[in-house]
Motif scaffolding. Structure first.
Motif, PDB file in Angstrom:
ATOM      1  N   ALA A  32      -4.215   7.650   0.217  1.00 30.71           N
ATOM      2  CA  ALA A  32      -4.014   7.873   1.654  1.00 30.71           C
ATOM      3  C   ALA A  32      -4.340   9.320   2.021  1.00 30.71           C
ATOM      4  CB  ALA A  32      -2.578   7.542   2.055  1.00 30.71           C
ATOM      5  N   GLY A  33      -4.908  10.056   1.062  1.00 33.36           N
ATOM      6  CA  GLY A  33      -5.287  11.441   1.338  1.00 33.36           C
ATOM      7  C   GLY A  33      -4.110  12.380   1.513  1.00 33.36           C
ATOM      8  N   ILE A  34      -2.987  12.074   0.835  1.00 31.60           N
ATOM      9  CA  ILE A  34      -1.809  12.938   0.951  1.00 31.60           C
ATOM     10  C   ILE A  34      -1.428  13.494  -0.408  1.00 31.60           C
ATOM     11  CG2 ILE A  34      -0.932  11.633   2.941  1.00 31.60           C
ATOM     12  CD1 ILE A  34       1.260  10.532   0.923  1.00 31.60           C
ATOM     13  N   THR A  35      -0.469  14.394  -0.397  1.00 32.25           N
ATOM     14  CA  THR A  35       0.124  14.894  -1.632  1.00 32.25           C
ATOM     15  C   THR A  35       1.625  14.689  -1.549  1.00 32.25           C
ATOM     16  OG1 THR A  35       0.309  17.123  -0.724  1.00 32.25           O
ATOM     17  CG2 THR A  35      -1.657  16.650  -2.029  1.00 32.25           C
ATOM     18  N   LEU A  36       2.232  14.549  -2.711  1.00 35.25           N
ATOM     19  CA  LEU A  36       3.683  14.465  -2.819  1.00 35.25           C
ATOM     20  C   LEU A  36       4.189  15.811  -3.307  1.00 35.25           C
ATOM     21  CD1 LEU A  36       4.023  11.041  -4.696  1.00 35.25           C
ATOM     22  CD2 LEU A  36       4.001  11.446  -2.228  1.00 35.25           C
ATOM     23  N   ASP A  37       5.365  16.226  -2.844  1.00 37.33           N
ATOM     24  CA  ASP A  37       5.921  17.463  -3.386  1.00 37.33           C
ATOM     25  C   ASP A  37       6.539  17.183  -4.753  1.00 37.33           C
ATOM     26  OD1 ASP A  37       8.582  16.546  -3.056  1.00 37.33           O
ATOM     27  OD2 ASP A  37       8.961  17.804  -1.300  1.00 37.33           O
ATOM     28  N   GLU A  38       7.105  18.175  -5.378  1.00 34.55           N
ATOM     29  CA  GLU A  38       7.621  18.031  -6.742  1.00 34.55           C
ATOM     30  C   GLU A  38       8.741  16.999  -6.862  1.00 34.55           C
ATOM     31  OE1 GLU A  38       9.906  21.509  -4.890  1.00 34.55           O
ATOM     32  OE2 GLU A  38       7.842  20.820  -4.873  1.00 34.55           O
ATOM     33  N   HIS A  39       9.355  16.631  -5.734  1.00 37.08           N
ATOM     34  CA  HIS A  39      10.429  15.641  -5.750  1.00 37.08           C
ATOM     35  C   HIS A  39       9.979  14.284  -5.204  1.00 37.08           C
ATOM     36  CE1 HIS A  39      13.162  18.729  -7.031  1.00 37.08           C
ATOM     37  NE2 HIS A  39      12.804  19.475  -6.010  1.00 37.08           N
TER      38      HIS A  39
ATOM     39  N   PHE B 280       0.834  -1.198   0.000  1.00 41.28           N
ATOM     40  CA  PHE B 280       0.000   0.000   0.000  1.00 41.28           C
ATOM     41  C   PHE B 280       0.873   1.255   0.000  1.00 41.28           C
ATOM     42  CE2 PHE B 280      -2.860   3.164   2.089  1.00 41.28           C
ATOM     43  CZ  PHE B 280      -3.806   3.225   1.079  1.00 41.28           C
ATOM     44  N   LEU B 281       1.965   1.243   0.759  1.00 42.63           N
ATOM     45  CA  LEU B 281       2.901   2.378   0.743  1.00 42.63           C
ATOM     46  C   LEU B 281       3.453   2.598  -0.666  1.00 42.63           C
ATOM     47  CD1 LEU B 281       4.951   1.845   4.023  1.00 42.63           C
ATOM     48  CD2 LEU B 281       3.322   3.689   3.549  1.00 42.63           C
ATOM     49  N   SER B 282       3.786   1.504  -1.347  1.00 48.59           N
ATOM     50  CA  SER B 282       4.287   1.600  -2.712  1.00 48.59           C
ATOM     51  C   SER B 282       3.254   2.246  -3.629  1.00 48.59           C
ATOM     52  CB  SER B 282       4.673   0.211  -3.222  1.00 48.59           C
ATOM     53  OG  SER B 282       5.197   0.284  -4.514  1.00 48.59           O
ATOM     54  N   LEU B 283       2.010   1.823  -3.506  1.00 47.58           N
ATOM     55  CA  LEU B 283       0.926   2.423  -4.294  1.00 47.58           C
ATOM     56  C   LEU B 283       0.833   3.923  -4.011  1.00 47.58           C
ATOM     57  CD1 LEU B 283      -1.762   2.044  -6.048  1.00 47.58           C
ATOM     58  CD2 LEU B 283      -2.900   2.023  -3.809  1.00 47.58           C
ATOM     59  N   VAL B 284       0.824   4.281  -2.749  1.00 51.55           N
ATOM     60  CA  VAL B 284       0.662   5.684  -2.343  1.00 51.55           C
ATOM     61  C   VAL B 284       1.855   6.534  -2.790  1.00 51.55           C
ATOM     62  CG1 VAL B 284       0.565   7.226  -0.328  1.00 51.55           C
ATOM     63  CG2 VAL B 284      -0.894   5.184  -0.425  1.00 51.55           C
ATOM     64  N   LEU B 285       3.079   6.057  -2.550  1.00 46.58           N
ATOM     65  CA  LEU B 285       4.273   6.867  -2.814  1.00 46.58           C
ATOM     66  C   LEU B 285       4.721   6.851  -4.273  1.00 46.58           C
ATOM     67  CD1 LEU B 285       6.314   6.043   0.419  1.00 46.58           C
ATOM     68  CD2 LEU B 285       5.041   8.148  -0.107  1.00 46.58           C
ATOM     69  N   ARG B 286       4.195   5.916  -5.076  1.00 48.76           N
ATOM     70  CA  ARG B 286       4.582   5.855  -6.487  1.00 48.76           C
ATOM     71  C   ARG B 286       3.469   6.254  -7.445  1.00 48.76           C
ATOM     72  NH1 ARG B 286       7.239  -0.124  -6.997  1.00 48.76           N
ATOM     73  NH2 ARG B 286       9.402   0.513  -6.967  1.00 48.76           N
ATOM     74  N   HIS B 287       2.219   5.927  -7.086  1.00 50.48           N
ATOM     75  CA  HIS B 287       1.151   6.038  -8.074  1.00 50.48           C
ATOM     76  C   HIS B 287      -0.087   6.831  -7.640  1.00 50.48           C
ATOM     77  CE1 HIS B 287       3.527   2.951 -10.025  1.00 50.48           C
ATOM     78  NE2 HIS B 287       3.334   2.137  -9.003  1.00 50.48           N
ATOM     79  N   GLU B 288      -0.532   6.624  -6.424  1.00 51.88           N
ATOM     80  CA  GLU B 288      -1.798   7.218  -5.987  1.00 51.88           C
ATOM     81  C   GLU B 288      -1.709   7.797  -4.575  1.00 51.88           C
ATOM     82  OE1 GLU B 288      -5.266   4.674  -6.444  1.00 51.88           O
ATOM     83  OE2 GLU B 288      -4.341   3.699  -8.178  1.00 51.88           O
ATOM     84  N   PRO B 289      -1.058   8.939  -4.416  1.00 46.27           N
ATOM     85  CA  PRO B 289      -0.985   9.525  -3.071  1.00 46.27           C
ATOM     86  C   PRO B 289      -2.360   9.817  -2.482  1.00 46.27           C
ATOM     87  CG  PRO B 289      -0.109  11.037  -4.732  1.00 46.27           C
ATOM     88  CD  PRO B 289      -0.364   9.744  -5.419  1.00 46.27           C
ATOM     89  N   GLN B 290      -3.328  10.057  -3.346  1.00 46.18           N
ATOM     90  CA  GLN B 290      -4.687  10.351  -2.885  1.00 46.18           C
ATOM     91  C   GLN B 290      -5.325   9.155  -2.187  1.00 46.18           C
ATOM     92  OE1 GLN B 290      -3.656  10.241  -6.062  1.00 46.18           O
ATOM     93  NE2 GLN B 290      -5.106   9.052  -7.290  1.00 46.18           N
TER      94      GLN B 290
ATOM     95  N   LYS C 124      10.323  13.296   6.120  1.00 50.07           N
ATOM     96  CA  LYS C 124       9.736  13.017   4.817  1.00 50.07           C
ATOM     97  C   LYS C 124      10.218  11.657   4.323  1.00 50.07           C
ATOM     98  CE  LYS C 124       9.619  17.862   3.379  1.00 50.07           C
ATOM     99  NZ  LYS C 124      10.116  18.817   2.372  1.00 50.07           N
ATOM    100  N   ILE C 125       9.410  11.067   3.446  1.00 51.26           N
ATOM    101  CA  ILE C 125       9.728   9.772   2.842  1.00 51.26           C
ATOM    102  C   ILE C 125       9.311   9.825   1.376  1.00 51.26           C
ATOM    103  CG2 ILE C 125       7.492   8.787   3.526  1.00 51.26           C
ATOM    104  CD1 ILE C 125       8.918   6.075   3.854  1.00 51.26           C
ATOM    105  N   ARG C 126      10.020   9.042   0.544  1.00 52.30           N
ATOM    106  CA  ARG C 126       9.604   8.902  -0.852  1.00 52.30           C
ATOM    107  C   ARG C 126      10.017   7.537  -1.378  1.00 52.30           C
ATOM    108  NH1 ARG C 126      13.557  13.059  -4.133  1.00 52.30           N
ATOM    109  NH2 ARG C 126      15.505  11.957  -3.782  1.00 52.30           N
TER     110      ARG C 126
END
Length: 185
Positions: free
Chosen positions: A29-36, A17-27, A79-81
């Motif tokens: 988990a209701g979060i946003t990723l910054d430009e990096h 699920f973390l992989s999905l959120v941090l690579r493809h669908e941050p939404q 932060k994590i990515r």
């Protein structure tokens, strides 16, 4: 003592699920990723915990124990990515490197006909993923079916102006690999 919810969700499921959120669908988990590609850890934990049990300790354990080193913390550990594999448009600040020759790509046999015509394309991701050894490529290919391995003439690609990047977890990345750079099919 673990709750029934915690027992029913494995660390592997949380990592996926973390992989999905941090690579493809941050939404998801209701979060946003910054430009990096960075996510605020507190926001990530709050968002993920609505769907499955996670806290800072579980997150740190997943990052430390991930055999593919998919994730990285920033220097402040706030932060994590994901290190690579994104389908969302982010710049993970990759450095250009001259790759070893050759590199390898593992896929399933069922994709071979299209690949031999079109070459290797990133599909839904930002880059084509390449391995430094054929065994790793074979493992990757086997995840998708009967494996098929492509050996890539990276020396010739670099001479022709193609750019390669090395992710933090040792995966080689490039925008595409035209079929004329396949050493053997």
């Amino acid at each position: 003592m673990m709750s029934q919810r915690e027992k029913s969700v494995s660390q592997k499921q949380i990592s996926k699920f973390l992989s999905l959120v941090l690579r493809h669908e941050p939404q998801a988990a209701g979060i946003t990723l910054d430009e990096h590609g960075w996510a605020n850890i507190a926001d990530l934990i709050a968002g993920v915990s609505k769907k499955m049990p996670i806290d800072r300790n579980i997150l740190e354990q997943i990052v430390a124990e991930d055999n593919k080193q998919r994730y990285a913390f920033d220097e402040t550990k706030t932060k994590i990515r994901a290190n690579q594999g994104h389908s969302v448009q982010v710049d993970v600040e990759l450095q250009e490197y001259i790759p070893p020759n050759p590199l390898y790509h593992g896929t399933a046999v069922r994709f071979a006909q299209a690949i031999e015509k079109q070459g290797l394309l990133p599909q839904s991701r930002l880059y084509v993923h390449l391995s430094k050894d054929s065994e790793t490529a074979k493992e990757v290919g086997a995840r998708h079916g009967k494996p098929c391995i492509y050996e890539i003439d990276t020396k010739r690609m670099v001479a022709d102006g193609y750019v390669f990047y090395l992710s933090a977890n040792g995966v080689w990345l490039t925008k595409c690999v035209p079929p004329q750079y396949f050493i053997n099919k």
